[in-house]
Scaffold this motif. Sequence first.
Motif, PDB file in Angstrom:
ATOM      1  N   GLN A  16       2.361  -1.259  53.033  1.00 50.30           N
ATOM      2  CA  GLN A  16       2.858   0.209  52.995  1.00 50.30           C
ATOM      3  C   GLN A  16       4.236   0.275  53.312  1.00 50.30           C
ATOM      4  O   GLN A  16       4.928  -0.478  54.101  1.00 50.30           O
ATOM      5  CB  GLN A  16       2.196   1.037  54.294  1.00 50.30           C
ATOM      6  N   THR A  17       4.822   1.190  52.533  1.00 49.74           N
ATOM      7  CA  THR A  17       6.377   1.368  52.721  1.00 49.74           C
ATOM      8  C   THR A  17       6.793   3.054  52.903  1.00 49.74           C
ATOM      9  O   THR A  17       5.771   3.659  52.798  1.00 49.74           O
ATOM     10  CB  THR A  17       7.514   0.876  51.645  1.00 49.74           C
ATOM     11  N   ASP A  18       7.621   3.259  52.785  1.00 50.78           N
ATOM     12  CA  ASP A  18       8.104   4.818  53.221  1.00 50.78           C
ATOM     13  C   ASP A  18       7.542   5.745  51.996  1.00 50.78           C
ATOM     14  O   ASP A  18       7.389   6.632  52.270  1.00 50.78           O
ATOM     15  CB  ASP A  18       9.874   4.812  53.440  1.00 50.78           C
ATOM     16  N   ARG A  19       7.679   5.307  50.825  1.00 54.60           N
ATOM     17  CA  ARG A  19       7.161   5.914  49.559  1.00 54.60           C
ATOM     18  C   ARG A  19       7.205   4.983  48.643  1.00 54.60           C
ATOM     19  O   ARG A  19       7.817   3.842  48.739  1.00 54.60           O
ATOM     20  CB  ARG A  19       7.950   6.936  49.170  1.00 54.60           C
ATOM     21  N   PRO A  20       6.175   5.360  47.713  1.00 53.17           N
ATOM     22  CA  PRO A  20       6.003   4.237  46.487  1.00 53.17           C
ATOM     23  C   PRO A  20       7.467   4.086  45.886  1.00 53.17           C
ATOM     24  O   PRO A  20       8.178   4.973  45.455  1.00 53.17           O
ATOM     25  CB  PRO A  20       5.010   4.739  45.527  1.00 53.17           C
ATOM     26  N   PRO A 265       6.866  19.449  34.139  1.00 49.73           N
ATOM     27  CA  PRO A 265       7.233  18.543  35.656  1.00 49.73           C
ATOM     28  C   PRO A 265       6.013  18.440  36.162  1.00 49.73           C
ATOM     29  O   PRO A 265       5.561  17.739  37.089  1.00 49.73           O
ATOM     30  CB  PRO A 265       8.303  19.153  36.102  1.00 49.73           C
ATOM     31  N   THR A 266       5.093  19.862  36.396  1.00 51.96           N
ATOM     32  CA  THR A 266       3.959  20.004  37.428  1.00 51.96           C
ATOM     33  C   THR A 266       2.891  18.982  36.958  1.00 51.96           C
ATOM     34  O   THR A 266       2.147  18.489  37.898  1.00 51.96           O
ATOM     35  CB  THR A 266       3.479  21.555  37.236  1.00 51.96           C
ATOM     36  N   GLN A 267       2.638  19.068  35.522  1.00 54.48           N
ATOM     37  CA  GLN A 267       1.477  18.065  35.177  1.00 54.48           C
ATOM     38  C   GLN A 267       1.944  16.735  35.403  1.00 54.48           C
ATOM     39  O   GLN A 267       1.070  16.073  35.941  1.00 54.48           O
ATOM     40  CB  GLN A 267       1.380  18.430  33.750  1.00 54.48           C
ATOM     41  N   THR A 268       3.051  16.247  35.333  1.00 55.46           N
ATOM     42  CA  THR A 268       3.567  15.070  35.583  1.00 55.46           C
ATOM     43  C   THR A 268       3.236  14.717  37.116  1.00 55.46           C
ATOM     44  O   THR A 268       2.732  13.609  37.587  1.00 55.46           O
ATOM     45  CB  THR A 268       5.053  15.085  35.622  1.00 55.46           C
ATOM     46  N   ARG A 269       3.738  15.733  37.982  1.00 55.73           N
ATOM     47  CA  ARG A 269       3.483  15.156  39.566  1.00 55.73           C
ATOM     48  C   ARG A 269       2.112  15.070  39.678  1.00 55.73           C
ATOM     49  O   ARG A 269       1.586  14.210  40.675  1.00 55.73           O
ATOM     50  CB  ARG A 269       4.214  16.409  40.341  1.00 55.73           C
ATOM     51  N   GLU A 270       1.265  16.221  39.153  1.00 58.51           N
ATOM     52  CA  GLU A 270      -0.046  16.075  39.637  1.00 58.51           C
ATOM     53  C   GLU A 270      -0.826  14.917  39.065  1.00 58.51           C
ATOM     54  O   GLU A 270      -1.556  14.407  39.715  1.00 58.51           O
ATOM     55  CB  GLU A 270      -0.711  17.273  38.868  1.00 58.51           C
ATOM     56  N   ALA A 271      -0.418  14.287  38.048  1.00 58.41           N
ATOM     57  CA  ALA A 271      -1.097  13.006  37.627  1.00 58.41           C
ATOM     58  C   ALA A 271      -0.689  11.915  38.328  1.00 58.41           C
ATOM     59  O   ALA A 271      -1.480  10.882  38.555  1.00 58.41           O
ATOM     60  CB  ALA A 271      -0.495  12.600  36.071  1.00 58.41           C
ATOM     61  N   VAL A 272       0.674  11.689  38.825  1.00 54.96           N
ATOM     62  CA  VAL A 272       1.288  10.677  39.648  1.00 54.96           C
ATOM     63  C   VAL A 272       0.482  10.736  40.976  1.00 54.96           C
ATOM     64  O   VAL A 272       0.011   9.988  41.794  1.00 54.96           O
ATOM     65  CB  VAL A 272       2.495  10.751  39.909  1.00 54.96           C
ATOM     66  N   LEU A 273       0.397  11.814  41.607  1.00 51.61           N
ATOM     67  CA  LEU A 273      -0.313  12.162  42.842  1.00 51.61           C
ATOM     68  C   LEU A 273      -1.783  11.782  42.987  1.00 51.61           C
ATOM     69  O   LEU A 273      -2.196  11.214  43.838  1.00 51.61           O
ATOM     70  CB  LEU A 273      -0.192  13.560  43.291  1.00 51.61           C
ATOM     71  N   ARG A 276      -1.660   8.014  42.907  1.00 51.18           N
ATOM     72  CA  ARG A 276      -1.267   7.554  44.309  1.00 51.18           C
ATOM     73  C   ARG A 276      -2.482   7.728  45.334  1.00 51.18           C
ATOM     74  O   ARG A 276      -2.837   6.752  46.096  1.00 51.18           O
ATOM     75  CB  ARG A 276      -0.042   8.342  44.795  1.00 51.18           C
ATOM     76  N   ARG A 277      -3.286   8.832  45.111  1.00 49.77           N
ATOM     77  CA  ARG A 277      -4.544   8.910  46.252  1.00 49.77           C
ATOM     78  C   ARG A 277      -5.489   7.870  45.703  1.00 49.77           C
ATOM     79  O   ARG A 277      -6.218   7.100  46.567  1.00 49.77           O
ATOM     80  CB  ARG A 277      -5.190  10.228  45.749  1.00 49.77           C
ATOM     81  N   GLN A 278      -5.615   7.533  44.605  1.00 48.64           N
ATOM     82  CA  GLN A 278      -6.880   6.384  44.008  1.00 48.64           C
ATOM     83  C   GLN A 278      -6.135   5.224  44.737  1.00 48.64           C
ATOM     84  O   GLN A 278      -7.083   4.317  45.125  1.00 48.64           O
ATOM     85  CB  GLN A 278      -6.789   6.356  42.358  1.00 48.64           C
ATOM     86  N   ALA A 279      -4.925   4.935  45.018  1.00 50.41           N
ATOM     87  CA  ALA A 279      -4.511   3.613  45.183  1.00 50.41           C
ATOM     88  C   ALA A 279      -4.224   3.612  46.651  1.00 50.41           C
ATOM     89  O   ALA A 279      -3.639   2.664  47.279  1.00 50.41           O
ATOM     90  CB  ALA A 279      -3.062   3.269  44.440  1.00 50.41           C
ATOM     91  N   SER A 280      -4.289   4.637  47.231  1.00 48.58           N
ATOM     92  CA  SER A 280      -4.029   4.914  48.832  1.00 48.58           C
ATOM     93  C   SER A 280      -2.468   4.555  49.139  1.00 48.58           C
ATOM     94  O   SER A 280      -2.179   4.086  50.164  1.00 48.58           O
ATOM     95  CB  SER A 280      -4.887   4.003  49.838  1.00 48.58           C
ATOM     96  N   ASP A 281      -1.816   4.999  48.217  1.00 44.72           N
ATOM     97  CA  ASP A 281      -0.348   5.065  47.921  1.00 44.72           C
ATOM     98  C   ASP A 281       0.103   3.376  48.217  1.00 44.72           C
ATOM     99  O   ASP A 281       1.299   3.088  48.254  1.00 44.72           O
ATOM    100  CB  ASP A 281       0.315   5.606  49.261  1.00 44.72           C
TER     101      ASP A 281
END
Length: 312
Positions: A16-20, A265-273, A276-281
């Motif tokens: 884990q780091t401060d953010r991916p 940009p909203t679709q992009t952020r939703e896809a990445v989030l 991130r959730r699937q990978a537990s960040d």
Amino acid sequence: MTSKRDRFLTAARSEQTDRPPVGAWIHYGSSFWTPEQVAEAHLRFYRHYDWDYIKVMDDFRLEVPEGLTEVTDPEQLEQVVPDPAAPLANFARQTEVLRILRAEAGEAAIIETIFSPLQTLVRVLGASVVEYFKADPALAHATLGRVAAALARYAGNLAGLGVDGVFLAVNGASQDATSMGISPRQFRDWVAPYDRQVFEAAQGLVRIAHLHGEGADPELIRDYPVEVLSWSDLVSAPTIAAAQESFGWVPMLGLDEVNSLYWTPTQTREAVLDARRQASDRIIVAPNCTLHSDGSPLVLAGLRQSVEVPLT
């Protein structure tokens, strides 16, 4: 404050780091540019979006004898890298690109791109070489063995240039046209051994396998000595959870390289989030493959902003 290089290296260890860490890449069409021009394009892209890592594109084709533009006789393949220890112009140019990037972007993680020995040949001489290899596996071993030796020698020198990781594009393990009709048996026989040779030479760096294509079989690369997997998870196995739990790989993905061409940009952020959730960040955020060079700057900005959003 966590540095960009530390953030990338920590994430590559599945810690884990401060953010991916986040980055992206496109082909610049730079095969005929000077190393200085290539480095400048990378630096502009990196600085504009404030990426954590520079995934360096290697558009310089393998040096082959002058006049050899395609193979019409299998004996011509004996002219390709006849001495794997001899210097090659493409490696010299790419080495200069890396030197410039390390000097100008000391805070960034640098990931060098290497195409698999097979794809290295295909990129310079066309996919017709694959048919010669299918017809004569001994020719495949002899030719790919020389190319792999040259690539491995190059990979072994990357740490001395301040490179942090190596990204090797693996072709031949998918069910689409990018695998050129290579069967799983052929992949195991005369593709995989030479991919592994290059990865083994890069020991000590973060080693990233890019499993290219749709319907790819990750079992074919289970024994590759890599820490990170890059792939298009929406059209190919494994799932993000399986990559982590079944294979022990850190996922490097998040942005659909095809459909995002027309996203907001909203679709992009939703896809990445979602990734991130699937990978537990525990993830390196990236496009799933090379992005279209005419992609929206707003999508790229959305990709960068997506790692600043806390998971809920």
